[in-house]
Design a protein around this motif. Structure first.
Motif, PDB file in Angstrom:
ATOM      1  N   ASP A  68      43.173  40.891  32.600  1.00 22.77           N
ATOM      2  CA  ASP A  68      42.340  40.895  33.825  1.00 22.77           C
ATOM      3  C   ASP A  68      43.101  40.508  35.254  1.00 22.77           C
ATOM      4  O   ASP A  68      42.916  40.930  36.240  1.00 22.77           O
ATOM      5  CB  ASP A  68      41.346  40.126  33.476  1.00 22.77           C
ATOM      6  CG  ASP A  68      40.524  40.618  32.315  1.00 22.77           C
ATOM      7  OD1 ASP A  68      40.278  41.703  32.025  1.00 22.77           O
ATOM      8  OD2 ASP A  68      39.874  39.962  31.652  1.00 22.77           O
ATOM      9  N   ILE A  69      43.993  39.660  34.778  1.00 23.34           N
ATOM     10  CA  ILE A  69      44.573  38.965  36.169  1.00 23.34           C
ATOM     11  C   ILE A  69      45.562  40.040  36.622  1.00 23.34           C
ATOM     12  O   ILE A  69      45.882  40.085  38.002  1.00 23.34           O
ATOM     13  CB  ILE A  69      45.469  37.607  35.757  1.00 23.34           C
ATOM     14  CG1 ILE A  69      44.425  36.525  35.294  1.00 23.34           C
ATOM     15  CG2 ILE A  69      46.327  36.929  36.985  1.00 23.34           C
ATOM     16  CD1 ILE A  69      44.923  35.468  34.649  1.00 23.34           C
ATOM     17  N   GLU A  83      45.618  43.119  36.359  1.00 22.17           N
ATOM     18  CA  GLU A  83      44.911  44.236  36.862  1.00 22.17           C
ATOM     19  C   GLU A  83      44.141  44.057  38.191  1.00 22.17           C
ATOM     20  O   GLU A  83      44.026  44.756  39.033  1.00 22.17           O
ATOM     21  CB  GLU A  83      43.615  44.691  35.910  1.00 22.17           C
ATOM     22  CG  GLU A  83      42.609  45.782  36.256  1.00 22.17           C
ATOM     23  CD  GLU A  83      43.444  47.274  36.557  1.00 22.17           C
ATOM     24  OE1 GLU A  83      43.143  47.892  37.407  1.00 22.17           O
ATOM     25  OE2 GLU A  83      44.453  47.352  35.725  1.00 22.17           O
ATOM     26  N   LYS A  84      43.820  42.810  38.357  1.00 19.15           N
ATOM     27  CA  LYS A  84      43.278  42.169  39.717  1.00 19.15           C
ATOM     28  C   LYS A  84      44.369  42.455  40.780  1.00 19.15           C
ATOM     29  O   LYS A  84      44.223  43.058  41.923  1.00 19.15           O
ATOM     30  CB  LYS A  84      42.996  40.737  39.657  1.00 19.15           C
ATOM     31  CG  LYS A  84      42.313  40.243  40.975  1.00 19.15           C
ATOM     32  CD  LYS A  84      41.393  39.076  40.702  1.00 19.15           C
ATOM     33  CE  LYS A  84      40.635  38.804  42.124  1.00 19.15           C
ATOM     34  NZ  LYS A  84      39.949  37.438  42.188  1.00 19.15           N
ATOM     35  N   GLU A 134      44.628  46.266  41.500  1.00 20.26           N
ATOM     36  CA  GLU A 134      43.563  46.545  42.366  1.00 20.26           C
ATOM     37  C   GLU A 134      43.938  46.516  43.798  1.00 20.26           C
ATOM     38  O   GLU A 134      43.586  47.044  44.781  1.00 20.26           O
ATOM     39  CB  GLU A 134      42.257  46.082  41.977  1.00 20.26           C
ATOM     40  CG  GLU A 134      41.814  46.578  40.546  1.00 20.26           C
ATOM     41  CD  GLU A 134      40.557  45.996  40.241  1.00 20.26           C
ATOM     42  OE1 GLU A 134      40.301  44.920  40.761  1.00 20.26           O
ATOM     43  OE2 GLU A 134      39.895  46.108  38.983  1.00 20.26           O
ATOM     44  N   LYS A 135      44.363  45.226  44.140  1.00 18.50           N
ATOM     45  CA  LYS A 135      44.764  44.923  45.356  1.00 18.50           C
ATOM     46  C   LYS A 135      45.858  45.322  46.099  1.00 18.50           C
ATOM     47  O   LYS A 135      46.346  45.342  47.201  1.00 18.50           O
ATOM     48  CB  LYS A 135      44.849  43.569  45.495  1.00 18.50           C
ATOM     49  CG  LYS A 135      43.574  42.587  45.241  1.00 18.50           C
ATOM     50  CD  LYS A 135      43.487  41.111  45.780  1.00 18.50           C
ATOM     51  CE  LYS A 135      42.237  40.443  45.769  1.00 18.50           C
ATOM     52  NZ  LYS A 135      42.232  39.107  46.310  1.00 18.50           N
ATOM     53  N   ASN A 175      42.650  30.365  44.602  1.00 19.43           N
ATOM     54  CA  ASN A 175      41.867  31.086  45.409  1.00 19.43           C
ATOM     55  C   ASN A 175      42.236  31.388  46.836  1.00 19.43           C
ATOM     56  O   ASN A 175      42.316  32.473  47.418  1.00 19.43           O
ATOM     57  CB  ASN A 175      40.291  30.871  45.101  1.00 19.43           C
ATOM     58  CG  ASN A 175      39.320  31.939  45.967  1.00 19.43           C
ATOM     59  OD1 ASN A 175      39.046  31.581  47.154  1.00 19.43           O
ATOM     60  ND2 ASN A 175      39.067  32.702  45.383  1.00 19.43           N
ATOM     61  N   HIS A 227      46.035  35.649  42.057  1.00 17.20           N
ATOM     62  CA  HIS A 227      45.220  36.606  41.074  1.00 17.20           C
ATOM     63  C   HIS A 227      44.772  36.007  40.052  1.00 17.20           C
ATOM     64  O   HIS A 227      43.738  36.760  39.374  1.00 17.20           O
ATOM     65  CB  HIS A 227      46.119  38.135  41.049  1.00 17.20           C
ATOM     66  CG  HIS A 227      46.759  38.543  42.100  1.00 17.20           C
ATOM     67  ND1 HIS A 227      48.155  38.386  42.344  1.00 17.20           N
ATOM     68  CD2 HIS A 227      46.075  39.246  43.073  1.00 17.20           C
ATOM     69  CE1 HIS A 227      48.179  39.082  43.618  1.00 17.20           C
ATOM     70  NE2 HIS A 227      47.100  39.379  43.819  1.00 17.20           N
ATOM     71  N   GLY A 228      44.998  34.787  39.664  1.00  8.54           N
ATOM     72  CA  GLY A 228      44.528  34.211  38.591  1.00  8.54           C
ATOM     73  C   GLY A 228      45.333  32.869  37.992  1.00  8.54           C
ATOM     74  O   GLY A 228      46.355  32.649  38.645  1.00  8.54           O
ATOM     75  N   TYR A 264      35.585  33.918  41.593  1.00 13.24           N
ATOM     76  CA  TYR A 264      36.343  35.108  42.210  1.00 13.24           C
ATOM     77  C   TYR A 264      37.585  34.832  41.721  1.00 13.24           C
ATOM     78  O   TYR A 264      38.358  35.905  41.573  1.00 13.24           O
ATOM     79  CB  TYR A 264      36.424  34.637  43.782  1.00 13.24           C
ATOM     80  CG  TYR A 264      35.141  34.692  44.561  1.00 13.24           C
ATOM     81  CD1 TYR A 264      34.494  35.804  44.616  1.00 13.24           C
ATOM     82  CD2 TYR A 264      34.704  33.517  44.799  1.00 13.24           C
ATOM     83  CE1 TYR A 264      33.230  35.695  45.358  1.00 13.24           C
ATOM     84  CE2 TYR A 264      33.285  33.337  45.597  1.00 13.24           C
ATOM     85  CZ  TYR A 264      32.680  34.613  45.614  1.00 13.24           C
ATOM     86  OH  TYR A 264      31.548  34.368  46.484  1.00 13.24           O
ATOM     87  N   THR A 265      38.255  33.745  40.860  1.00 13.47           N
ATOM     88  CA  THR A 265      39.606  33.634  40.501  1.00 13.47           C
ATOM     89  C   THR A 265      39.414  33.503  38.883  1.00 13.47           C
ATOM     90  O   THR A 265      39.027  32.675  38.387  1.00 13.47           O
ATOM     91  CB  THR A 265      40.049  32.203  40.946  1.00 13.47           C
ATOM     92  OG1 THR A 265      40.212  32.384  42.518  1.00 13.47           O
ATOM     93  CG2 THR A 265      41.475  32.285  40.586  1.00 13.47           C
ATOM     94  N   PRO A 266      39.900  34.437  38.212  1.00 14.17           N
ATOM     95  CA  PRO A 266      39.898  34.520  36.932  1.00 14.17           C
ATOM     96  C   PRO A 266      40.601  33.447  36.289  1.00 14.17           C
ATOM     97  O   PRO A 266      41.794  33.183  36.872  1.00 14.17           O
ATOM     98  CB  PRO A 266      40.180  35.936  36.522  1.00 14.17           C
ATOM     99  CG  PRO A 266      41.048  36.609  37.522  1.00 14.17           C
ATOM    100  CD  PRO A 266      40.542  35.861  38.896  1.00 14.17           C
TER     101      PRO A 266
END
Length: 249
Positions: free
Chosen positions: A88-89, A91-92, A95-96, A122, A127-128, A153-155
């Motif tokens: 997930d991190i 992927e974030k 995405e950015k 954050n 990203h995490g 907001y921060t995984p």
């Protein structure tokens, strides 16, 4: 607002077993010493299946922890927030459209430090955050409050083996830098690109096995009379040096 950050204390055999089977994230399981009957063995099997930290304690300790007085030899502490996966991190970051920037915390024990580091992550655009499942604080209510909303907001991902996770992330192109007083000045290091910043335990610093996996060891130049910074402050100083270098690219 307070209720949102309330981690649950689950007491009693049926309630604890249901917590596991319903998919709730159990951070820690406290079990009475020498309590090994059938229901407790079933709960321990569930804990092992979910890789939950288990602590065997005296009945007096459980009595002190209990709110109901009916713990039946087991108390589970569930997380105040859900954990993310490492993917997930990554992927974030995708995405950015940015090279991954991750903070990895090697056995941070103080919930205020963890919350402050998540807040810093954050604000620094990380990203995490990755934390270990054992020997470290999880996402408790105190951590959530100290993060001042950053957990929304921060995984935060939890992993069983931090050194192995670093090896896996290296395959994704990340470089790793850890904080240590004996390292090279952070101003002399190239900290741009895909990077993982490793911050160690409040007392012992970064563990040997994790340090050996890192590509760089960074020190923060200090001119005072004491020899170390608080873990969350060190994380902030190094994170924003990474921000400075990434901004200058």
């Amino acid at each position: 607002m307070e209720d949102k950050f309330q981690e649950s204390k689950v007491e009693g055999r049926n309630a604890v077993l249901e917590a596991f089977r319903s998919g709730r994230v159990v951070d820690k399981l406290f079990v009475q010493e020498r309590c090994e009957d059938g229901p407790v063995k079933t709960i321990l099997r569930e804990a092992k299946k979910h890789d939950t930290m288990v602590r065997f304690v005296k009945k007096e300790r459980l009595d002190q922890m209990s709110d109901t007085g009916k713990h039946q030899g087991v108390i589970a502490m569930t997380a105040a927030y859900d954990y993310a996966e490492v993917e997930d991190i990554l992927e974030k970051a995708r995405e950015k459209g940015e090279p991954p920037f991750i903070l990895l915390l090697d056995n941070i024990e103080d919930p205020h430090n963890l919350g402050a580091i998540i807040r810093t992550a954050n604000l620094a655009g990380a990203h995490g955050v990755i934390i270990p499942k054992n020997r470290a604080v999880g996402l408790t209510a105190t951590v959530a409050r100290t993060s001042a909303g950053a957990l929304n907001y921060t995984p935060v991902a939890r992993v069983t083996n931090m050194a192995r996770t670093i090896e896996e992330l290296k395959k994704e192109g990340l470089w790793f830098v850890c904080a240590d007083m004996g390292g090279t000045s952070m101003y002399s290091l190239d900290l741009k690109g895909p990077i993982g910043l490793v911050i160690g335990n409040e007392g012992d610093g970064v563990s040997r096995m994790v340090k050996e996996k890192c590509d760089f060891i960074a020190s923060i130049p200090m001119k005072g009379d004491i020899d170390s910074l608080n873990a969350s402050v060190a994380a902030g100083v190094l994170a924003f040096e990474i921000v400075r270098q990434r901004t200058m690219e």
